[in-house]
Motif scaffolding. Structure first.
Motif, mmCIF file in Angstrom:
data_model
loop_
_atom_site.group_PDB
_atom_site.id
_atom_site.type_symbol
_atom_site.label_atom_id
_atom_site.label_comp_id
_atom_site.label_asym_id
_atom_site.label_seq_id
_atom_site.Cartn_x
_atom_site.Cartn_y
_atom_site.Cartn_z
ATOM 1 N N SER B 153 0.825 -1.211 0.000
ATOM 2 C CA SER B 153 0.000 0.000 0.000
ATOM 3 C C SER B 153 0.863 1.265 0.000
ATOM 4 C CB SER B 153 -0.896 0.005 1.237
ATOM 5 O OG SER B 153 -0.096 0.152 2.406
ATOM 6 N N GLN B 154 0.241 2.372 -0.379
ATOM 7 C CA GLN B 154 0.937 3.671 -0.319
ATOM 8 C C GLN B 154 1.262 4.048 1.113
ATOM 9 O OE1 GLN B 154 -0.481 7.122 -2.414
ATOM 10 N NE2 GLN B 154 1.481 6.901 -3.433
ATOM 11 N N SER B 155 0.409 3.644 2.042
ATOM 12 C CA SER B 155 0.670 3.908 3.459
ATOM 13 C C SER B 155 1.989 3.263 3.891
ATOM 14 C CB SER B 155 -0.489 3.365 4.304
ATOM 15 O OG SER B 155 -0.066 3.122 5.624
ATOM 16 N N VAL B 160 7.782 3.913 5.477
ATOM 17 C CA VAL B 160 9.228 3.744 5.287
ATOM 18 C C VAL B 160 9.924 5.111 5.385
ATOM 19 C CG1 VAL B 160 11.015 3.153 3.602
ATOM 20 C CG2 VAL B 160 9.070 1.625 3.938
ATOM 21 N N SER B 161 9.343 6.118 4.754
ATOM 22 C CA SER B 161 9.931 7.465 4.823
ATOM 23 C C SER B 161 9.847 8.025 6.234
ATOM 24 C CB SER B 161 9.199 8.412 3.864
ATOM 25 O OG SER B 161 9.398 8.007 2.529
ATOM 26 N N SER B 181 5.813 13.233 9.286
ATOM 27 C CA SER B 181 4.764 12.240 9.540
ATOM 28 C C SER B 181 4.340 11.529 8.255
ATOM 29 C CB SER B 181 3.540 12.915 10.159
ATOM 30 O OG SER B 181 2.896 13.708 9.177
ATOM 31 N N GLU B 182 3.720 10.376 8.430
ATOM 32 C CA GLU B 182 3.209 9.619 7.289
ATOM 33 C C GLU B 182 2.291 10.488 6.429
ATOM 34 O OE1 GLU B 182 1.188 5.957 8.375
ATOM 35 O OE2 GLU B 182 0.199 5.841 6.419
ATOM 36 N N GLU B 183 1.444 11.278 7.100
ATOM 37 C CA GLU B 183 0.497 12.125 6.374
ATOM 38 C C GLU B 183 1.229 13.185 5.537
ATOM 39 O OE1 GLU B 183 -2.160 14.146 8.980
ATOM 40 O OE2 GLU B 183 -3.526 14.709 7.344
ATOM 41 N N GLU B 184 2.259 13.804 6.140
ATOM 42 C CA GLU B 184 3.031 14.805 5.382
ATOM 43 C C GLU B 184 3.719 14.178 4.176
ATOM 44 O OE1 GLU B 184 5.257 18.018 7.963
ATOM 45 O OE2 GLU B 184 5.054 16.176 9.150
ATOM 46 N N VAL B 185 4.211 12.947 4.370
ATOM 47 C CA VAL B 185 4.866 12.244 3.250
ATOM 48 C C VAL B 185 3.866 12.034 2.120
ATOM 49 C CG1 VAL B 185 5.969 10.080 2.525
ATOM 50 C CG2 VAL B 185 6.559 11.102 4.741
ATOM 51 N N LEU B 186 2.677 11.553 2.477
ATOM 52 C CA LEU B 186 1.651 11.266 1.464
ATOM 53 C C LEU B 186 1.170 12.532 0.771
ATOM 54 C CD1 LEU B 186 -0.423 8.543 3.350
ATOM 55 C CD2 LEU B 186 0.886 8.215 1.247
#
Lengths: 141, 382
Positions: B153-155, B160-161, B181-186
């Motif tokens: 998944s993209q999540s 990983v980042s 954060s994961e959200e900022e990465v996405l």
């Protein structure tokens, strides 16, 4: 405006049904693109020119979301007018997978396995005012 | 009977952007730090292997370090330059030619995605002109296909980042030292679908030097020798899917990472389950995911669960990229593979500070991958 290919010897042009120009190994039948001497599969040294198929299926894809560095890129790199373009590998049955620009850049409309067909698309305008064209693959409607 | 090889000194110049300090000067600083770590002087070096892609011929650094007459051989092997320097130094000692020497790598790249030299890569001008000469596209296409086949998944890519930047934040040598954060990465810019800006590493700057000695003399330089059990470099085979390829075969080959990994484990007499931690090439977050399986640490597709469950965190079952990897350190080509080994030496010595892997790790693995389809693997043990 005259149209000129981005290079000679990579695709047939002008043509009503343009084709990519590749090589076929005389020894093992392996296909290569672009034209090359020497076969990476069987190490044979003799190859013959071959016109590749125009249709295939999308094996994988991405979307080029930022302007590439120029050079080497010849297309529009102005961040204000740059349009994202699709890039993918199209699997030509019985031959090989070709890396190519795609005419579609919307992730919602690109699907692995979809039917694709080779087309010629404008890339830039050269110093003499000619339209420079390159090859791309387009979804088959 | 071949000689065993130990790493007895390590030195690094901070990764990132260092205005006013040339890439070669960063290499020189790394060499001086490695010499200090081993308690030796440059005059003690019997040989050197070194390389950079964009910061000059490594052997010219002798005019800054001292003209001692040592054997200095330049290494230029793309993304595996550092790994190749180490491979060469390792085998020079193993073969008994010399007892003590150094592998050094450094670089300094312009900002933004790598500008590909199409001619130097054996590609026609039309390839770059048509907008295909970007390594970033390959990474987008490889992980897109992989996600389609194995349900990643993209999540998971974003996690990983997130982990890389969290580890980078506690690594004083890293470039990116702010957690993201994961959200900022996405939500960061989509550079090459499905990969966003914070899923990609950036070309950067830095230098690393490693001093190697015959294992039976290692105690002269350190009380914590780390043994190099394997160093392997492999190129691609027919049918593998590699960066900057105008076409690929219909046949599928697993690629140079699988070959290099198998050869390294065989050389070391160990297997993936024997490794306590790993540094894996993470040019982008999808690469770390795929390389976990290609190096034998899981089956294809298992990464989805492992990463979501935190197994590759520093405190997890199998820590990956404990120093923040390429994502947090950037990628100075000549130094990048040596940076991974530097981190593993710290981890095995128990000197990794805030990012020390718990429970006293005894073995560690590195893997570097790059154009035009080349992989380098090392295995270290205490």
């Amino acid at each position: 405006m005259a149209q000129v290919p981005v290079t000679e010897g990579v695709f047939t042009w002008p043509s009503e049904s343009p084709q990519l120009i590749g090589s076929r190994c005389v020894t093992c039948g392996n296909h290569m693109f672009p034209v090359q001497q020497g076969c990476p599969k069987c190490t044979g040294a003799e190859t013959a020119e071959v016109l590749l198929g125009r249709r295939g299926t999308l094996w994988t894809w991405t979307v080029q979301g930022f302007p590439p560095k120029a050079p080497p890129y010849a297309g529009d790199v102005d961040p204000k007018t740059f349009k994202a373009f699709g890039v993918g590998y199209v699997e030509l049955p019985g031959q090989l997978k070709i890396e190519s620009r795609l005419t579609e850049a919307d992730p919602e409309k690109l699907k692995i396995g979809m039917e694709m067909e080779m087309v010629i698309v404008p890339l830039s305008t050269d110093a003499d005012g000619n339209e420079v064209v390159t090859f791309a693959f387009a979804p088959v409607a | 009977m071949t000689t065993e090889v130990a790493i007895v000194g390590i030195g690094m110049h901070e990764f990132g952007r260092t205005e006013g300090v040339s890439g070669m000067d960063q290499g020189v600083i790394a060499v001086r730090r490695a010499c200090a770590d081993a308690g030796v002087s440059w005059e003690d070096m019997q040989f050197a292997f070194g390389g950079s892609m964009a910061a000059g011929a490594a052997d010219t650094m002798v005019s800054l370090l001292g003209l001692t007459g040592l054997q200095f051989i330049n290494v230029a092997n793309g993304c595996a330059t550092g790994g190749s320097a180490l491979f060469s130094a390792y085998n020079t000692i193993r073969s008994g030619v010399f007892d003590l020497g150094i592998a050094v790598g450094f670089d300094k790249h312009e900002r933004g995605a790598f500008r590909v030299n199409t001619k130097g890569s054996g590609l026609g001008d039309w390839y770059g002109a048509s907008g295909l000469a970007l390594t970033t596209q390959f990474f987008g296409m490889k992980i897109n296909r992989y996600m389609h086949e194995y349900g990643i998944s993209q999540s998971t890519l974003a996690k990983v980042s997130e982990k890389a930047f969290r580890n980078g934040a506690i690594n004083p040598m890293a470039w990116r030292r702010k957690p993201i954060s994961e959200e900022e990465v996405l939500n960061s810019a989509m550079l090459s679908y499905p990969l966003t800006q914070y899923m990609f590493c950036s070309p950067g700057e830095g230098g690393v030097a490693l001093i190697l000695a015959r294992a039976d003399k290692a105690h002269l330089y350190t009380d914590k020798p780390i043994f190099l059990k394997a160093a392997v470099v492999r190129s691609r085979r027919f049918g593998s899917f590699e960066v900057l390829a105008p076409s690929i075969a219909l046949e599928h080959n697993a690629g140079p990472t699988v070959d290099a990994s198998k050869a390294a484990f065989e050389m070391a007499g160990m297997g993936p389950k024997d490794m306590d931690l790993a540094q894996l090439q993470d040019t982008e977050s999808g690469a770390e995911v795929m390389h976990m399986a290609e190096n034998g640490f899981c089956e294809h597709g298992e990464q989805e669960f492992m990463i979501q469950a935190g197994e590759t965190e520093i405190g997890g079952k199998f820590p990956v990229n404990t120093d923040g990897g390429c994502l947090a350190n950037g990628e100075p080509i000549g130094a990048s593979g040596l940076r991974q080994v530097y981190e593993n030496v710290l981890q095995l010595r128990g000197q990794a500070g805030a990012r020390q892997v718990p429970n006293d790790p005894k073995t560690a693995y590195t893997h570097v991958y790059g154009a035009p389809g080349i992989s380098g693997v090392t295995i270290l043990s205490r």
